[in-house]
Motif scaffolding. Sequence first.
Motif, PDB file in Angstrom:
ATOM      1  N   GLU A  40       0.836  -1.208   0.000  1.00  0.00           N
ATOM      2  CA  GLU A  40       0.000   0.000   0.000  1.00  0.00           C
ATOM      3  C   GLU A  40       0.871   1.258   0.000  1.00  0.00           C
ATOM      4  N   GLN A  41       1.981   1.207   0.743  1.00  0.00           N
ATOM      5  CA  GLN A  41       2.886   2.357   0.769  1.00  0.00           C
ATOM      6  C   GLN A  41       3.521   2.574  -0.599  1.00  0.00           C
ATOM      7  N   PHE A  42       3.912   1.486  -1.253  1.00  0.00           N
ATOM      8  CA  PHE A  42       4.457   1.619  -2.600  1.00  0.00           C
ATOM      9  C   PHE A  42       3.399   2.170  -3.556  1.00  0.00           C
ATOM     10  N   ALA A  43       2.168   1.699  -3.414  1.00  0.00           N
ATOM     11  CA  ALA A  43       1.083   2.192  -4.279  1.00  0.00           C
ATOM     12  C   ALA A  43       0.899   3.690  -4.113  1.00  0.00           C
ATOM     13  N   ALA A  44       1.073   4.183  -2.874  1.00  0.00           N
ATOM     14  CA  ALA A  44       0.954   5.629  -2.612  1.00  0.00           C
ATOM     15  C   ALA A  44       2.041   6.411  -3.336  1.00  0.00           C
ATOM     16  N   LEU A  45       3.146   5.738  -3.629  1.00  0.00           N
ATOM     17  CA  LEU A  45       4.250   6.365  -4.374  1.00  0.00           C
ATOM     18  C   LEU A  45       4.111   6.143  -5.879  1.00  0.00           C
ATOM     19  N   GLY A  46       3.013   5.497  -6.293  1.00  0.00           N
ATOM     20  CA  GLY A  46       2.802   5.239  -7.713  1.00  0.00           C
ATOM     21  C   GLY A  46       3.509   4.001  -8.210  1.00  0.00           C
ATOM     22  N   VAL A  47       3.914   3.126  -7.282  1.00  0.00           N
ATOM     23  CA  VAL A  47       4.655   1.909  -7.647  1.00  0.00           C
ATOM     24  C   VAL A  47       3.803   0.689  -7.310  1.00  0.00           C
ATOM     25  N   ASN A  48       3.380  -0.021  -8.366  1.00  0.00           N
ATOM     26  CA  ASN A  48       2.581  -1.233  -8.159  1.00  0.00           C
ATOM     27  C   ASN A  48       3.286  -2.485  -8.660  1.00  0.00           C
ATOM     28  N   ASP A  49       4.052  -2.340  -9.753  1.00  0.00           N
ATOM     29  CA  ASP A  49       4.737  -3.508 -10.292  1.00  0.00           C
ATOM     30  C   ASP A  49       6.242  -3.256 -10.385  1.00  0.00           C
ATOM     31  N   ILE A  50       6.968  -4.288 -10.813  1.00  0.00           N
ATOM     32  CA  ILE A  50       8.431  -4.210 -10.856  1.00  0.00           C
ATOM     33  C   ILE A  50       8.908  -3.147 -11.845  1.00  0.00           C
ATOM     34  N   ASP A  51       8.211  -3.026 -12.975  1.00  0.00           N
ATOM     35  CA  ASP A  51       8.587  -2.018 -13.960  1.00  0.00           C
ATOM     36  C   ASP A  51       8.507  -0.618 -13.352  1.00  0.00           C
ATOM     37  N   ALA A  52       7.421  -0.344 -12.636  1.00  0.00           N
ATOM     38  CA  ALA A  52       7.276   0.965 -11.985  1.00  0.00           C
ATOM     39  C   ALA A  52       8.348   1.166 -10.915  1.00  0.00           C
ATOM     40  N   LEU A  53       8.723   0.081 -10.231  1.00  0.00           N
ATOM     41  CA  LEU A  53       9.778   0.169  -9.221  1.00  0.00           C
ATOM     42  C   LEU A  53      11.104   0.536  -9.869  1.00  0.00           C
ATOM     43  N   PHE A  54      11.435  -0.112 -10.984  1.00  0.00           N
ATOM     44  CA  PHE A  54      12.684   0.206 -11.685  1.00  0.00           C
ATOM     45  C   PHE A  54      12.708   1.666 -12.138  1.00  0.00           C
ATOM     46  N   HIS A  55      11.518   2.222 -12.469  1.00  0.00           N
ATOM     47  CA  HIS A  55      11.444   3.615 -12.919  1.00  0.00           C
ATOM     48  C   HIS A  55      11.261   4.592 -11.756  1.00  0.00           C
ATOM     49  N   PHE A  56      11.295   4.093 -10.544  1.00  0.00           N
ATOM     50  CA  PHE A  56      11.228   4.956  -9.367  1.00  0.00           C
ATOM     51  C   PHE A  56      12.660   5.391  -9.046  1.00  0.00           C
ATOM     52  N   PHE A  57      13.136   6.380  -9.784  1.00  0.00           N
ATOM     53  CA  PHE A  57      14.537   6.768  -9.719  1.00  0.00           C
ATOM     54  C   PHE A  57      14.855   7.546  -8.443  1.00  0.00           C
ATOM     55  N   PRO A  58      16.106   7.462  -7.982  1.00  0.00           N
ATOM     56  CA  PRO A  58      16.506   8.253  -6.809  1.00  0.00           C
ATOM     57  C   PRO A  58      16.278   9.739  -7.061  1.00  0.00           C
ATOM     58  N   ARG A  59      15.832  10.468  -6.032  1.00  0.00           N
ATOM     59  CA  ARG A  59      15.652  11.911  -6.194  1.00  0.00           C
ATOM     60  C   ARG A  59      16.968  12.645  -6.002  1.00  0.00           C
ATOM     61  N   LYS A  60      17.925  11.982  -5.337  1.00  0.00           N
ATOM     62  CA  LYS A  60      19.269  12.534  -5.206  1.00  0.00           C
ATOM     63  C   LYS A  60      20.168  11.411  -4.685  1.00  0.00           C
ATOM     64  N   TYR A  61      21.437  11.742  -4.483  1.00  0.00           N
ATOM     65  CA  TYR A  61      22.402  10.756  -3.978  1.00  0.00           C
ATOM     66  C   TYR A  61      23.188  11.370  -2.829  1.00  0.00           C
ATOM     67  N   GLU A  62      23.540  10.520  -1.885  1.00  0.00           N
ATOM     68  CA  GLU A  62      24.467  10.934  -0.835  1.00  0.00           C
ATOM     69  C   GLU A  62      25.828  10.355  -1.199  1.00  0.00           C
ATOM     70  N   ASP A  63      26.761  11.243  -1.443  1.00  0.00           N
ATOM     71  CA  ASP A  63      28.095  10.790  -1.858  1.00  0.00           C
ATOM     72  C   ASP A  63      28.964  10.561  -0.626  1.00  0.00           C
ATOM     73  N   LEU A  64      28.873   9.365  -0.086  1.00  0.00           N
ATOM     74  CA  LEU A  64      29.656   9.013   1.099  1.00  0.00           C
ATOM     75  C   LEU A  64      31.094   8.663   0.746  1.00  0.00           C
ATOM     76  N   SER A  65      31.392   8.692  -0.564  1.00  0.00           N
ATOM     77  CA  SER A  65      32.766   8.403  -0.991  1.00  0.00           C
ATOM     78  C   SER A  65      33.622   9.671  -1.030  1.00  0.00           C
ATOM     79  N   ASN A  66      32.959  10.833  -1.005  1.00  0.00           N
ATOM     80  CA  ASN A  66      33.679  12.109  -1.083  1.00  0.00           C
ATOM     81  C   ASN A  66      33.688  12.771   0.291  1.00  0.00           C
ATOM     82  N   ILE A  67      34.676  12.424   1.094  1.00  0.00           N
ATOM     83  CA  ILE A  67      34.764  12.923   2.473  1.00  0.00           C
ATOM     84  C   ILE A  67      35.494  14.265   2.494  1.00  0.00           C
TER      85      ILE A  67
END
Length: 676
Positions: free
Chosen positions: A19-46
């Motif tokens: 239900e939580q995924f559905a609230a994000l517009g994600v119901n199937d695997i294809d939609a999950l794959f297209h649920f792209f990150p909104r940003k990244y945390e670069d923990l490699s650049n200290i």
Amino acid sequence: MLLQTQVRHLKGIGEKRAEQFAALGVNDIDALFHFFPRKYEDLSNIVPIISTIVGTDACVKARVTSPVRAWKSKKGTPVYKTTVADDTDVLDIVIFNNKYAAAKLKVGEEFLFFGRINSFGNRKEMLSPSIEDPKTSERIRPIYRTTGNMSSKHIARYMEQALSQYGCGIKETLPSDIMQKYQLMPITNAYFQIHFPTDFDEMLKARNRFIFEELFQLQLGMKLFRGTSKEATDKCAKTDYSEEFISKLPFEPTGAQKRAIAEATKDIMSGQVMARLLQGDVGSGKTMVAAALMYTMAKNGFQSAIMAPTEILARQHFETIAKFFKGKKIEIILLTGGMSVAEKKLALSKIKEGTAKIAIGTHALFYDSVEFKNLGLVITDEQHRFGVRQRGALSAKGKGVHVLVMSATPIPRTLALTFYGDLDVSVIDELPKGRIPIETYRIDSTIRERAYNYIKKFLDEGRQGYIVCPLVEEGEMDNVLSATEYYNDISKGAFKNYKVGLVHGQMKPDEKAEVMERFAFGEIQLLVATVVIEVGVDVPNAVIMLIENAERFGLSTLHQLRGRVGRGKYKSTCILLSDVNTEKTQARLKVLCDTTDGFKISEKDLQMRGPGDFFGSKQHGLPDLKLADLLEDIDVFTNAGEAASIILKRDPDLSKPENAVLKDSVERLFARVESS
């Protein structure tokens, strides 16, 4: 069919998670794959603490130097604070409402801290940072939009599982020659690299592939589904009545308005279908131009339809156009979903019989039950808020119908010509005479009280105002108040003696409409709102606007928001409040303070936003794309358009077997755009 598998089949996803995924517009695997990150945390650049910059995100590796202190805020929220240090400097860590995170911070232990660097007095601090073990976490981590108690880390774990389990079902959507020509990453690798990049170069390649694909499919869809073309038509106006219309106006139109009327009138008299984009800044008088065209069409025996994105805007158009046509013996009809059955029946009858020469409404205008006797002109207001198919559906109500698209979204002319490739472009680049320019100032929170008192001065004089809050996603930037919290605070505090209202995107359409109507009628003095008011009703009595955390909005959005005031005879003011003092933020907000010209602002916006700025808000008012930005990605857009032309030249309706996957992807993109 693997990618159509429902997400609930992933391990660990029960009914609540689904239900939580559905609230994000994600119901199937294809939609999950297209649920792209909104940003990244670069923990490699200290970054050493001493080198961190206030107002920017940073990752520091530091050891805890003081025991965690705990207390409760005035609202009762648990707050935890400690100090950390590296070899260069110290940093205060403040955590809100997270006992677990605070408990693991033991004196002498080392962690990675990622978050926004703020200043408090002469010390640097980080509010609610991500806290990780440096032995296992020095990498680039995706951050996803969240809901409920499902965190970004939860989503990343499900994403990892899905890619491992269903990655074999991913099919390439782009033709091999197109991929080779534009050096695009293969789709399977792109999914892995955009969700879990090995480095930023690979993430950029993956992102570029999906941006290209999205813009490529968008242009394919526009060419396949759009309802206009330069075809011959018998809906040709024989006589130009625009001068007659203008002569009866109680004001003198601007030169730009007259030019736009002349350009469009020439189109509707040419014997070919008009397909024209009318761009005009907020308050520039686009509705009067539309009225002049509808007058000429009506006098030539044709009907016109104008479609607005919301019922309240449709009613506003109806009232405005009715004034233009007062005494002209041309019947105007309103048709919206909220009308009674009897009202709809009467409106439909008059449209079908042709006694109503002008129909104004919402999506209800293109229902199957709506039949026009002789439709000659379709006008869509804020067209980007309708799907391409919807525009086509309305123009299909009559053969050879002229189409005028009106947009207040400031788009650089070159970009408008590229994006609206099927449309000629008219620009209204003058404001009506007597319009008083809006004064815009930038302040910080140290003088918030003065700003509040300034707003009260206008409210006490009988005027109205807005306070705009950024859309804050759950779990994001705990130090920024959401619109609802802000409303609760000021309605019981600073503005307790005034009538304060609240409107935001999570409200039901009829609830939003009710609040906006109460504001328009003066029942609400001060309206707390999100960007939902960016395209809103005209309230000439609204003269003051305060925009909180102004740095979180795009320039074009800020300009559209500002356009909600200054629509009457009173001097109006917009206050941009921001505590971010980076050079980039100061330069951006200075643009708003220096000019009220939306086209200059959009050009500046295009210049200032460099490639690789993936963390800013998308520009509003253009098709709802997941990754692509039509200002930033103009070069990719051009290449994608070229590729779309190549494909359609050899397969005009994508009916060949090798394009089956591509056609399906195009269909899904447009379904997603139109349902948003």
